[in-house]
Design a protein around this motif. Structure first.
Motif, mmCIF file in Angstrom:
data_model
loop_
_atom_site.group_PDB
_atom_site.id
_atom_site.type_symbol
_atom_site.label_atom_id
_atom_site.label_comp_id
_atom_site.label_asym_id
_atom_site.label_seq_id
_atom_site.Cartn_x
_atom_site.Cartn_y
_atom_site.Cartn_z
ATOM 1 N N PHE A 1 38.355 31.775 53.201
ATOM 2 C CA PHE A 1 39.446 32.652 53.627
ATOM 3 C C PHE A 1 39.667 32.559 55.137
ATOM 4 O O PHE A 1 40.808 32.527 55.607
ATOM 5 C CB PHE A 1 39.138 34.097 53.224
ATOM 6 N N SER A 2 38.581 32.516 55.896
ATOM 7 C CA SER A 2 38.725 32.378 57.350
ATOM 8 C C SER A 2 39.322 31.025 57.713
ATOM 9 O O SER A 2 40.143 30.925 58.636
ATOM 10 C CB SER A 2 37.360 32.530 58.027
ATOM 11 N N VAL A 3 38.902 29.987 57.004
ATOM 12 C CA VAL A 3 39.443 28.656 57.264
ATOM 13 C C VAL A 3 40.944 28.629 56.984
ATOM 14 O O VAL A 3 41.740 28.119 57.793
ATOM 15 C CB VAL A 3 38.708 27.601 56.427
ATOM 16 N N LEU A 4 41.352 29.182 55.844
ATOM 17 C CA LEU A 4 42.778 29.212 55.512
ATOM 18 C C LEU A 4 43.569 30.003 56.541
ATOM 19 O O LEU A 4 44.700 29.627 56.894
ATOM 20 C CB LEU A 4 42.973 29.809 54.117
ATOM 21 N N ALA A 5 42.984 31.094 57.037
ATOM 22 C CA ALA A 5 43.668 31.884 58.062
ATOM 23 C C ALA A 5 43.919 31.043 59.305
ATOM 24 O O ALA A 5 45.015 31.076 59.887
ATOM 25 C CB ALA A 5 42.849 33.122 58.408
ATOM 26 N N GLN A 6 42.923 30.251 59.719
ATOM 27 C CA GLN A 6 43.104 29.440 60.929
ATOM 28 C C GLN A 6 44.006 28.243 60.677
ATOM 29 O O GLN A 6 44.693 27.782 61.597
ATOM 30 C CB GLN A 6 41.749 29.000 61.468
ATOM 31 N N ILE B 1 38.546 28.112 67.019
ATOM 32 C CA ILE B 1 37.479 27.325 66.392
ATOM 33 C C ILE B 1 36.436 28.258 65.803
ATOM 34 O O ILE B 1 36.019 28.111 64.651
ATOM 35 C CB ILE B 1 36.832 26.377 67.423
ATOM 36 N N PHE B 2 35.995 29.229 66.596
ATOM 37 C CA PHE B 2 34.965 30.156 66.124
ATOM 38 C C PHE B 2 35.432 30.939 64.901
ATOM 39 O O PHE B 2 34.666 31.143 63.947
ATOM 40 C CB PHE B 2 34.578 31.130 67.234
ATOM 41 N N GLU B 3 36.680 31.384 64.912
ATOM 42 C CA GLU B 3 37.169 32.252 63.833
ATOM 43 C C GLU B 3 37.196 31.542 62.490
ATOM 44 O O GLU B 3 37.285 32.187 61.443
ATOM 45 C CB GLU B 3 38.566 32.780 64.170
ATOM 46 N N ALA B 4 37.127 30.217 62.488
ATOM 47 C CA ALA B 4 37.086 29.478 61.223
ATOM 48 C C ALA B 4 35.665 29.173 60.777
ATOM 49 O O ALA B 4 35.464 28.667 59.666
ATOM 50 C CB ALA B 4 37.869 28.168 61.351
ATOM 51 N N SER C 1 39.124 37.058 62.402
ATOM 52 C CA SER C 1 39.798 35.840 61.935
ATOM 53 C C SER C 1 41.190 36.165 61.411
ATOM 54 O O SER C 1 42.155 35.432 61.654
ATOM 55 C CB SER C 1 38.971 35.177 60.827
ATOM 56 N N PHE C 2 41.309 37.273 60.697
ATOM 57 C CA PHE C 2 42.590 37.657 60.104
ATOM 58 C C PHE C 2 43.446 38.422 61.105
ATOM 59 O O PHE C 2 44.673 38.331 61.077
ATOM 60 C CB PHE C 2 42.335 38.473 58.839
ATOM 61 N N ASP C 3 42.797 39.159 62.007
ATOM 62 C CA ASP C 3 43.530 39.815 63.086
ATOM 63 C C ASP C 3 44.290 38.780 63.915
ATOM 64 O O ASP C 3 45.462 38.973 64.256
ATOM 65 C CB ASP C 3 42.540 40.586 63.963
ATOM 66 N N LEU C 4 43.631 37.660 64.225
ATOM 67 C CA LEU C 4 44.294 36.565 64.949
ATOM 68 C C LEU C 4 45.509 36.068 64.182
ATOM 69 O O LEU C 4 46.582 35.834 64.767
ATOM 70 C CB LEU C 4 43.295 35.435 65.179
#
Length: 518
Positions: free
Chosen positions: A99-104, A139-142, A149-152
């Protein structure tokens, strides 16, 4: 020619936009940006299975087992996504971090599309996407599942919708902005700072005209309706999240986490080599009457966080829109130069961004499971160190339980001092038939404690003095260590595990004062 002079007028009028939409070449412009976004996502997926869950991820996972419309540290959306991830993938590092990867991936894609919608050509779109993908915070958020991660993502999508709103003068974009704002409020309360920037941008620019438009107010109503369930939860729980944020902010200021706020705008939130580009983008927004609203969407949150002593990464979501505009004006400026200078400067910018990005990847991404690359990352990245040793901790607690007499095992409590310990034992403990832990920290406080007094307690995350203050007959039973010998919070700050007798006073007295914040 000054670079900001290039954007004193609208970069692309509406008829140009309509004509471009009709051409296959325009539709094909997104292919390079999409490829960059997808490749960055694949790179993260290939490395996200290393090490273990971060202590913050254990908190989200444990909260996912107790779905509600709110939690002590944050709104409910992040835990709901973790619940979905657990149902789809089980306790999988790569699965849950998907989910974090998809967000980024969406952040990188939307960043490139912002450059396109501002009138940028392929070079501007590619540079924007690459610069965002190779910035330290994105990079970190993924690499971890974090609510930031989603806030970004919500910050970036709101900026993109505003660009579309202003470019086309299409007020129905306020509905999309309202939906995203509502999702943002259900993710992290600091989205309110960006919304303050949106409101300031409306009031201080020609966008004031939307105040008389029903779509503007419809967007506001939608955002409020999406936020209402969490608002009701906050009211029912005496705004405990507000008190949590106050306590966490005071702690962060006290221990220096808010130091270097302005430095972090250059070093963490965006690729350092791209700093001249996003600075140019900020000036270009201020100089452009149509898009000036976006300048205030950056300046207002930045100043609010600066004066409130916020942490540097809180404004990370504002930089993709600056990089997009800066890339567009930079591309237009390069066209005024001779071909040799144009190619040289462009090559220098791309090489510099890649160099900074490569350095950030080595420090942030868990590339290797062993060897010098792993050691370098663990030395320079405290978050990676907090992913080490959780399985061993739970196994050690189980071994201590097994060493106790049968009558103590039959009526055992496990008390923990932080949310990482709570989540690890809650999720990994069942395979060892451990009881659910208890804690007064964060949302663990909401879950209470068993009504039957325990004959023995295994206590983690506390000093000997604290253990003796809470329970009778405490003895040292083990230590939190890990086979890698990594020094982290568990192994350094509270390494001791105690076995204690009954509580010195009813557990209800510990819970009546409300949650501890950590």
């Amino acid at each position: 020619m000054a670079i900001t002079d290039l954007f004193k007028e609208t970069p692309m009028n509406n008829s140009d936009v309509t004509a471009q939409r009709a051409t296959p070449a325009y539709l094909g412009d997104i292919t390079p940006v999409l490829a960059i976004a997808v490749l960055s996502g694949i790179a993260h997926m290939l490395t996200n299975g290393q090490y273990g869950f971060h202590r913050d991820e254990w908190q989200f996972l444990s909260d996912a087992q107790h779905l509600d419309w709110g939690f002590v540290p944050y709104p409910p959306l992040t835990a709901a996504l973790e619940y979905l991830g657990l149902k789809l993938f089980g306790l999988s590092l790569m699965g849950l971090r998907l989910f974090s990867v998809l967000a980024q991936v969406l952040v990188v894609l939307a960043s490139g599309l912002m450059a396109r919608d501002l009138g940028g050509g392929r070079q501007a779109q590619i540079f924007t996407a690459v610069a965002v993908a190779l910035s330290p915070l994105p990079i970190f958020e993924a690499t971890e599942f974090q609510y930031s991660s989603f806030d970004l993502l919500w910050w970036v999508l709101i900026a993109w919708c505003v660009i579309r709103l202003l470019r086309d003068d299409e007020p129905r974009w306020w509905v999309a902005i309202g939906v995203i704002a509502g999702l943002g409020l259900q993710t992290k309360y600091s989205i309110a700072f960006e919304l303050a920037g949106v409101l300031a941008g409306v009031l201080l620019t020609d966008a004031r005209r939307y105040l008389a438009n029903g779509w503007f107010w419809a967007g506001g109503v939608i955002a409020l309706l999406l936020f209402v369930p969490n608002l009701v939860w906050l009211i029912r729980h005496d705004f405990v999240s507000y008190h949590f944020l106050q306590a966490i902010h005071a702690r962060d200021v006290r221990i220096g986490r808010t130091d270097g706020f302005l430095r972090d705008q250059f070093v963490l939130n965006a690729n350092l080599f791209a700093a001249p580009v996003w600075v140019a983008g900020l000036f270009a927004y201020f100089n452009n009457r149509r898009y000036r609203m976006l300048a205030w969407m950056y300046a207002v949150p930045l100043l609010l966080f600066l004066f409130a002593q916020g942490r540097g990464y809180y404004t990370c979501g504002a930089y993709p829109m600056l990089l997009a505009m800066g890339s567009v004006v930079g591309e237009q400026w390069l066209r005024t130069l001779r071909p040799t200078w144009r190619a040289g400067i462009a090559a220098l910018l791309f090489m510099g961004v890649f160099a900074i990005g490569f350095y950030a990847v080595l420090r942030i991404v868990p590339i290797a499971a062993s060897g010098p690359l792993r050691d370098y990352a663990l030395k320079n990245n405290g978050d990676l160190r907090e992913e080490i040793g959780w399985n061993e901790l739970v196994a050690r607690v189980a071994a201590i339980r097994d060493s106790l007499p049968a009558e103590q095992q039959a009526n055992l409590l496990i008390g923990v001092g932080n949310y990482g310990e709570y989540g690890a034992i809650a999720l990994l403990g069942p395979r060892y038939h451990l009881p659910m832990p208890i804690t007064t920290v964060n949302s663990g406080w909401l879950r209470g404690y068993p009504q039957t007094p325990a004959s023995a307690v295994i206590l983690l995350g506390n000093s000997k003095e604290s253990a003796d203050r809470l329970f009778f007959d405490c003895r040292l039973a083990g230590h939190n260590t890990n086979t890698w010998g990594v020094a982290n919070e568990e192994s350094q700050d509270h390494p001791d595990i105690f076995v204690c007798g009954p509580a010195r006073r009813p557990l209800s007295e510990l819970w009546k004062h409300g949650p501890e914040f950590g």
